[in-house]
Write an enzyme that holds these catalytic residues in place. Structure first.
Site, mmCIF file in Angstrom:
data_model
loop_
_atom_site.group_PDB
_atom_site.id
_atom_site.type_symbol
_atom_site.label_atom_id
_atom_site.label_comp_id
_atom_site.label_asym_id
_atom_site.label_seq_id
_atom_site.Cartn_x
_atom_site.Cartn_y
_atom_site.Cartn_z
ATOM 1 C CG ASP A 259 -1.784 1.207 1.328
ATOM 2 O OD1 ASP A 259 -2.627 1.398 0.432
ATOM 3 O OD2 ASP A 259 -1.623 1.990 2.284
ATOM 4 C CD GLU A 301 -2.529 2.396 -3.255
ATOM 5 O OE1 GLU A 301 -3.555 3.089 -3.352
ATOM 6 O OE2 GLU A 301 -1.721 2.503 -2.315
#
Length: 613
Positions: A259, A301
């Protein structure tokens, strides 16, 4: 002579590069490197026998995840089935959907009211109690593996919750833990950071630092005040976070979603984004996985246009992430739905298609997050589309304010001063199904269903792994009940994070229902995609001019197969003025058609196949 063990073989393959990178990043860090190696060996030792078998199988077939049979689905555990045991009890449904890649949204312990949808982790070793336990997670991944389903989980590595043990001990003044974050007694250094570091949420969480009144210190909080940025310049942070990641892979997680990976290295005088040290860290994580758990993939991401995310793949010799999100194409797809002009989408498809075929993107229409309009405005200027007014047009259109729009959506992080905002809503609501149902307009409902079908067909035509957002396969609309929950009311992203409608899912087998039409059409396209090698990532792909602004043409060629994929992004009949000579079979209907001057219905999709190359 002692035979080299499996672990030693893998370690020896990477040892020199791993040590060199580690000691370059952490000067005089050999003792920390030895600590890391100890943690790695321990995690390998305690890795289950069946996971080691899966590792060996995937080592022999390193491209196992690049087939045209891969279909993903992302979901919130609680919204889909209450808890992890509930998800396990519903695996037959997931399998029926053609899914073999399951992305479970963040489910580790995070504080209520300050969880950011699970992205503020208070304990990386425990599951949120209402969702179950680590044992439940391990049991679920085992059940998934029995069905050939890989499981993806987010690893929130940029920050921890302020409730994490490290943060609590740092707040209490323990120097060792203060050094795991960016904590300062006065604002001298924070002010220097603010000069060059952009803000992520300028309206809802302005600035990059938070003042802690109780301990009289500033702490870096790039995202929200309750999410404290970790200091990866401290080798203890890297070692401990890597250990947490390997603990997740030992629960059977196949794909680690990194992330906010561009943010993880901070340095004064920079934007604190995409710095070289980020790539060093990701490369080390890739090697560590290849040593301990080589069947595990890293998904990055990285929210940037395709040509700028490419560095996160690394190189063929020194790879980093296995997969990245195709964020730009998603946003450009919705831009195309509003403008009914495919020029930007065509331009970006040409860029993506020109990248090396080794690069694998995850393609999606909707996800748990908002839609940010980070479009190529330099390209759009030729169409008199300036950034601020165009963003306003898109947001007005998808809220249903613009003449002719049937969409229903809401804004997120609206910033009137900058003329910027992001958009929330499910695929069905943005395509008009919500409005059609409210008005009992059967004509609009049929048209909206065609739009949903066309968009999923477009996603399935792209190279890479298509990922369905749970609920989209049954045309689930916006859920406004979040406004009645004080913990969620301020975050409009919960509009499309509603509970899965099992009552609607029951209608997927009822002919005549719109759920049947959407579900069966997606399933049919998935099956076709798996059947024909032309959908492989290895295929050559290019766009063709259709001479109609609303019609996109993609051509895929692999072996003796040639596919002409046509998409009408308007609610009017159109003609694709293409000149692809010969007769083609429409894979979706079985009908024979010529490849010239093709007439298309509103929101039509055609997959025209020719084997005579």
């Amino acid at each position: 002579m002692k035979q080299e063990t499996e672990y030693e073989r893998r370690l020896n393959r990477h040892y020199d590069e791993l040590k060199w990178l580690y000691c370059e990043l952490y000067e005089n860090g050999m003792s920390f490197f030895e600590d890391l190696c100890g943690k790695m060996q321990k995690k390998y030792k305690y890795r289950k026998k069946e996971l080691k078998e899966l590792d060996r199988k995937r080592e022999k077939n390193p491209e196992w995840y690049k087939g045209n049979d891969m279909v993903g689905m992302m979901m919130y555990t609680g919204a889909f089935a209450g808890n992890l045991k509930g998800v396990e009890s519903r695996l037959d449904y997931i399998e029926e959907c053609g899914v073999n890649y399951l992305h479970l949204m963040p489910l580790l312990t995070s504080p209520k009211g300050k969880s950011d949808g699970g992205y503020a982790v208070a304990d990386f070793t425990e599951v949120q109690p209402e969702l179950g336990t680590m044992r439940d997670l391990s049991h679920l991944t085992g059940a998934c593996h029995e069905k050939g389903i890989s499981v993806c989980l987010d690893f929130v590595m940029n920050h921890t919750s302020e409730d994490h043990e490290w943060a609590r001990r740092a707040r209490a003044g323990e120097a060792e833990y203060e050094q795991r974050y960016f904590m300062y007694h006065d604002d001298t250094i924070p002010r220097e950071f603010e000069k060059t570091c952009p803000q992520v949420f300028p309206t809802t969480a302005p600035g990059n630092f938070t003042w802690l009144e109780d301990c009289r210190k500033h702490v870096m909080t790039t995202f929200y005040p309750y999410q404290w940025d970790l200091n990866y310049a401290n080798p203890v942070v890297f070692n401990e976070m890597t250990d947490f990641m390997l603990n997740l892979t030992n629960q059977g997680i196949d794909v680690i979603r990194l992330d906010a990976v561009p943010y993880i290295w901070k340095e004064l005088g920079t934007t604190c984004r995409n710095l070289p040290q980020v790539h060093t860290i990701v490369r080390m994580m890739r090697m560590i996985c290849e040593i301990v758990c080589p069947g595990v993939l890293l998904l990055g991401e990285v929210v940037m246009e395709p040509e700028k995310v490419v560095p996160y793949f690394g190189t063929v010799e020194k790879p980093e992430c296995h997969m990245l999100y195709n964020v730009t194409t998603m946003a450009s797809t919705w831009h195309t739905m509003a403008t009914k002009n495919v020029a930007l989408l065509k331009h970006q498809m040409d860029i993506v298609s020109g990248l090396p075929k080794e690069y694998l993107f995850l393609n999606y229409l909707r996800c748990h997050d908002d839609i940010g309009w980070g479009l190529d405005y330099d390209f759009l200027k030729q169409f008199d589309m300036e950034e601020v007014p165009h963003k306003k047009f898109l947001n007005d259109y998808f809220q249903g304010y613009y003449p002719g729009s049937n969409s229903r959506g809401e804004l997120y992080n609206d910033d009137p001063k900058l003329g910027d905002a992001r958009l929330c809503g499910t695929t069905a609501s943005l395509c008009g199904i919500e409005k059609a149902l409210a008005e009992q307009n059967s004509g609009l409902l049929a048209q909206s269903v065609e739009a949903v079908r066309m968009l999923h067909g477009y996603m399935l035509t792209q190279s890479g792994i298509p990922v369905i957002y749970s609920g989209d396969e049954i045309g689930q609309c916006n859920d406004y009940s979040y406004k009645e929950d004080e913990e969620k009311a301020a975050d409009s992203r919960y509009l499309h994070r509603g509970k899965f409608r099992w009552d609607l899912a029951e209608k997927r087998t009822e002919k005549g229902s719109y759920q049947y039409d959407i579900y069966q059409s997606i399933l049919s396209m998935e099956k076709i995609r798996k059947e024909y090698p032309v959908f492989l990532n290895k295929a050559d792909v290019w766009t063709v001019e259709t001479y109609d602004p609303a019609v996109l043409c993609l051509i895929r060629v692999y072996g003796d197969e040639k596919l002409i994929a046509l998409f009408n992004f308007s609610n009017e009949e159109k003609t694709a003025w293409i000149q692809e000579e010969g007769m083609y079979t429409d894979l979706l209907t079985g009908s024979e058609r010529e490849g010239t001057n093709v007439v298309m219905k509103p929101y039509d999709i055609l997959w025209l196949m020719n084997h005579k190359l």
